[in-house]
Design an enzyme around this catalytic site. Sequence first.
Site, PDB file in Angstrom:
ATOM      1  N   ASP A 244      -4.137  -6.884  12.235  1.00 34.50           N
ATOM      2  CA  ASP A 244      -3.589  -5.556  12.490  1.00 34.50           C
ATOM      3  C   ASP A 244      -3.746  -5.256  13.972  1.00 34.50           C
ATOM      4  O   ASP A 244      -4.465  -5.964  14.688  1.00 34.50           O
ATOM      5  CB  ASP A 244      -4.295  -4.500  11.646  1.00 34.50           C
ATOM      6  CG  ASP A 244      -3.384  -3.317  11.294  1.00 34.50           C
ATOM      7  OD1 ASP A 244      -2.305  -3.195  11.910  1.00 34.50           O
ATOM      8  OD2 ASP A 244      -3.752  -2.523  10.418  1.00 34.50           O
TER       9      ASP A 244
ATOM     10  N   THR B  71     -10.646   4.291  10.918  1.00 33.59           N
ATOM     11  CA  THR B  71     -11.758   4.563   9.990  1.00 33.59           C
ATOM     12  C   THR B  71     -12.094   3.365   9.118  1.00 33.59           C
ATOM     13  O   THR B  71     -13.102   3.379   8.411  1.00 33.59           O
ATOM     14  CB  THR B  71     -11.426   5.762   9.086  1.00 33.59           C
ATOM     15  OG1 THR B  71     -10.257   5.450   8.310  1.00 33.59           O
ATOM     16  CG2 THR B  71     -11.174   7.016   9.910  1.00 33.59           C
TER      17      THR B  71
ATOM     18  N   LYS C 274       0.841  -1.200   0.000  1.00 32.74           N
ATOM     19  CA  LYS C 274       0.000   0.000   0.000  1.00 32.74           C
ATOM     20  C   LYS C 274       0.868   1.238   0.000  1.00 32.74           C
ATOM     21  O   LYS C 274       2.054   1.196   0.348  1.00 32.74           O
ATOM     22  CB  LYS C 274      -0.937   0.020   1.213  1.00 32.74           C
ATOM     23  CG  LYS C 274      -0.248   0.273   2.547  1.00 32.74           C
ATOM     24  CD  LYS C 274      -1.264   0.339   3.671  1.00 32.74           C
ATOM     25  CE  LYS C 274      -0.585   0.667   4.995  1.00 32.74           C
ATOM     26  NZ  LYS C 274      -1.522   0.723   6.121  1.00 32.74           N
TER      27      LYS C 274
END
Length: 326
Positions: free
Chosen positions: A230, A235, A202
């Site tokens: 994770d 969000t 990413k």
Amino acid sequence: MTGITSRGEKRLVLVSGRAHPALASAVAEELETELVPTTAYDFANGEIYVRFEESVRGSDAFVLQSHTAPINQWLMEQLLMVDALKRASAKRITVIAPFYPYARQDKKHKGREPISARFIADMFKTAGADRLMSVDLHAAQVQGFFNGPVDHLWAMPILTDYVRSRVDTSNVTVVSPDAGRIRVAEKWAEKLGGGPLAFVHKTRDITRPNQAVANRVVGEVEGRTCVLVDDLIDTGGTIAEAVKVVKAAGARDVIVAATHGVLSDPAAQRLSECGAREVVITDTLPIDVSKHFPQLTVLPIAPLLARAIRAVFDDGSVTSLFDGNA
């Protein structure tokens, strides 16, 4: 009097801020004690008042606060509680911050920025904390920011035990949402039977918070059940995009597992629509009913916190709780 006794006159007291009363009550129940009665309220201008309604003199005091939104209010409340304990002659004060505040600001990306995670540690120390306890720190170096003992607890055994019961471990690939958390994914893979690893490549613009772009998955995922791991979900953008990338690469099924459910809007919507079969978190932070969605599973963290508190109180080994993995 509230508290439990051990080793003669030694006394443990547990106090809590107002951020997550359900967790505080659960920890007290695990310890077979009661929370110290506390008065806490806000003045009209936003200032906070706290007072403990019974003596804490000479005690081994543990002050618990979950740093959820509004994070600055709950941080200030915990600092004031530490100061109150110090001025009330508590013998030792341990700050319990299951989700360490400002943990993602652990270094400078550009000039003229603070190192906020270090500043938080300094404030706890200045307020009077002797020891710090937290769960799954976002960055391991935060342990070195506090000038005193730090107990870094791992929720991995709680999460892996649950996930193991939900998957065929012979067909699992553990996926890291970025290359930086491969080491954590390796430990997950060991706990889930030693299957292959993968990570999502990413890119992130450091000038734009809470935004990252998942590009492609690197590793063996086709036809496999993928466990995407994770430390936190804020969000939900990174995790939701990672789920979509992994499924596009041929994954048969995806389970998301994370310790801290920050779940800032629009996380619940993103996670419910991303295609994950299940999203598993712990209750280090309160999860408002409005943020619940069908795929969400919340596991209790109170037993882990209580075991660590007992170990500290009895001058035992916190590391031994994790078989040397902490």
